[in-house]
Design a protein around this motif. Structure first.
Motif, short mmCIF file in Angstrom:
data_model
loop_
_atom_site.label_atom_id
_atom_site.label_comp_id
_atom_site.label_asym_id
_atom_site.label_seq_id
_atom_site.Cartn_x
_atom_site.Cartn_y
_atom_site.Cartn_z
N HIS A 1 2.86 83.23 9.41
CA HIS A 1 3.80 82.51 10.26
C HIS A 1 4.33 81.25 9.59
CE1 HIS A 1 1.82 84.65 13.91
NE2 HIS A 1 2.74 85.41 13.32
N LEU A 2 3.51 80.62 8.77
CA LEU A 2 3.98 79.46 8.01
C LEU A 2 5.17 79.85 7.14
CD1 LEU A 2 3.42 76.48 7.08
CD2 LEU A 2 1.90 77.47 5.34
N VAL B 1 -5.92 78.85 12.79
CA VAL B 1 -4.90 77.91 13.27
C VAL B 1 -5.50 76.57 13.68
CG1 VAL B 1 -4.96 78.81 15.64
CG2 VAL B 1 -2.91 77.63 14.79
N LEU B 2 -6.72 76.56 14.22
CA LEU B 2 -7.29 75.29 14.66
C LEU B 2 -7.62 74.40 13.47
CD1 LEU B 2 -9.53 76.58 17.60
CD2 LEU B 2 -7.23 75.56 17.70
N ARG B 3 -8.07 74.98 12.37
CA ARG B 3 -8.28 74.18 11.17
C ARG B 3 -6.94 73.72 10.60
NH1 ARG B 3 -11.75 72.48 7.44
NH2 ARG B 3 -10.94 72.18 5.31
N PHE B 4 -5.96 74.61 10.63
CA PHE B 4 -4.63 74.22 10.13
C PHE B 4 -4.15 72.97 10.87
CE2 PHE B 4 -0.03 74.19 10.53
CZ PHE B 4 0.37 74.25 9.20
N TYR C 1 6.66 75.55 11.06
CA TYR C 1 5.53 76.15 11.78
C TYR C 1 4.73 75.07 12.51
CZ TYR C 1 0.96 78.57 12.17
OH TYR C 1 -0.23 79.11 12.60
N ARG C 2 4.44 73.97 11.82
CA ARG C 2 3.70 72.88 12.47
C ARG C 2 4.49 72.32 13.64
NH1 ARG C 2 1.30 70.33 15.24
NH2 ARG C 2 -0.13 68.60 14.89
N LEU D 1 7.85 85.21 19.16
CA LEU D 1 8.09 83.98 19.91
C LEU D 1 8.46 82.83 18.97
CD1 LEU D 1 8.16 82.31 22.46
CD2 LEU D 1 5.66 82.16 22.40
N LEU D 2 7.78 82.74 17.83
CA LEU D 2 8.13 81.72 16.85
C LEU D 2 9.57 81.91 16.37
CD1 LEU D 2 4.81 81.69 14.81
CD2 LEU D 2 5.66 79.81 16.25
#
Length: 288
Positions: A15-16, A52-55, A70-71, A89-90
């Motif tokens: 996704h990034l 994703v949570l670490r990202f 993405y962020r 959705l993104l």
């Protein structure tokens, strides 16, 4: 088919890169062969805490990750702590009503969720097909008219099984090669669970098409750089990896995705893997 791997590290890289491609290429039409649901309720487990949570914990300390589209979209959707937005959705959030969409998934729950999200975002030109995505996308493109359409299309191919074949004998890789040869923008995701298979889809696709390709491959390794047999079910096992292949995108898009891949590897250096050992991300690029 519903996606049980949302929010894992493989989704972060996919996704990034995908959102950045869409932001830079600005297609007027966007299609997905295997969309999954628009969003999934977030899980707080070791895989997502590494994904994703670490990202979210490390992104803002690295300029290119913190400033990535993405962020920004994760922030728009509430930092992904309550739910995780899927690729469709993104894409809709990034492109808005400037594009038309074809989103495919065989799962009726996923198809219904995609329709609900497109309505919620006010997307007026969004077709959700509860059908085989590869055949539907090929038919959609065959129905296109006008010489300018090729450069205005991005197709995201993310197969559950890259080797299964359609009724006419085409696999997902065959479909990807056809798209590349016809000049369509392509974002192709692949995964693997053995270090020997790193970048395998790039090498396979290179034999099927004469088009220009770019591949960014990420593989999890231990702190010494070693990797044994991986496990796609537990996507944080050393030796497990994935990659993104791009076709028919501009040089700036390639360069930006490479910079993001390098930044992601740097941000994850010295990570603690879910099973408790230290590890890191090995990022490599192939292109022609």
């Amino acid at each position: 088919m519903a996606n049980h791997h949302f929010g894992k590290f493989a989704d972060v890289w996919k996704h990034l890169a995908l959102v950045e491609v869409l932001a830079l290429e600005r297609p007027s039409r966007y299609a997905e062969t295997h969309s999954g649901s628009g969003a999934n309720a977030m899980l707080d487990d070791p895989e997502r805490r590494f994904g994703v949570l670490r990202f979210l914990d490390v992104a803002d300390a690295t300029a290119s990750l913190g400033q990535s589209r993405y962020r920004a979209l994760l922030n728009q959707f509430g930092d992904a702590h309550s739910f995780y937005p899927g690729s469709a959705l993104l894409a809709m959030a990034q492109l808005g009503c400037s594009a038309s969409y074809l989103l495919c998934d065989l799962d009726p729950v996923s198809a219904g969720d995609l329709r609900a999200w497109s309505a919620r975002l006010g997307i007026t030109r969004c077709e959700v097909a509860q059908a085989d995505g590869m055949m539907t996308v090929l038919s959609w493109l065959d129905d296109s008219t006008g010489p300018a359409t090729d450069s205005q299309v991005i197709v995201h191919v993310d197969p559950f099984d890259p080797h299964s074949r359609l009724a006419d004998g085409l696999s997902a890789l065959d479909v990807a090669a056809r798209l590349a040869d016809q000049g369509y923008g392509l974002v192709y995701w692949y995964g693997y669970d053995s270090p020997d298979e790193a970048s395998w889809a790039y090498h396979t696709l290179s034999e099927k098409t004469q088009g220009s390709l770019w591949c960014g491959d990420v593989m999890l390794v231990d702190e010494t750089g070693a990797a044994g047999p991986g496990d796609l079910g537990r996507a944080t096992t050393p030796g497990t990896g994935c990659g993104i292949i791009l076709a028919n995108v501009c040089e700036d898009t390639r360069a930006t995705c490479q910079a993001l891949g390098e930044a992601l590897a740097t941000a994850y250096a010295g990570s603690t893997l879910p099973h408790g050992t230290r590890g890191r991300v090995r990022f490599s690029v192939h292109e022609r």
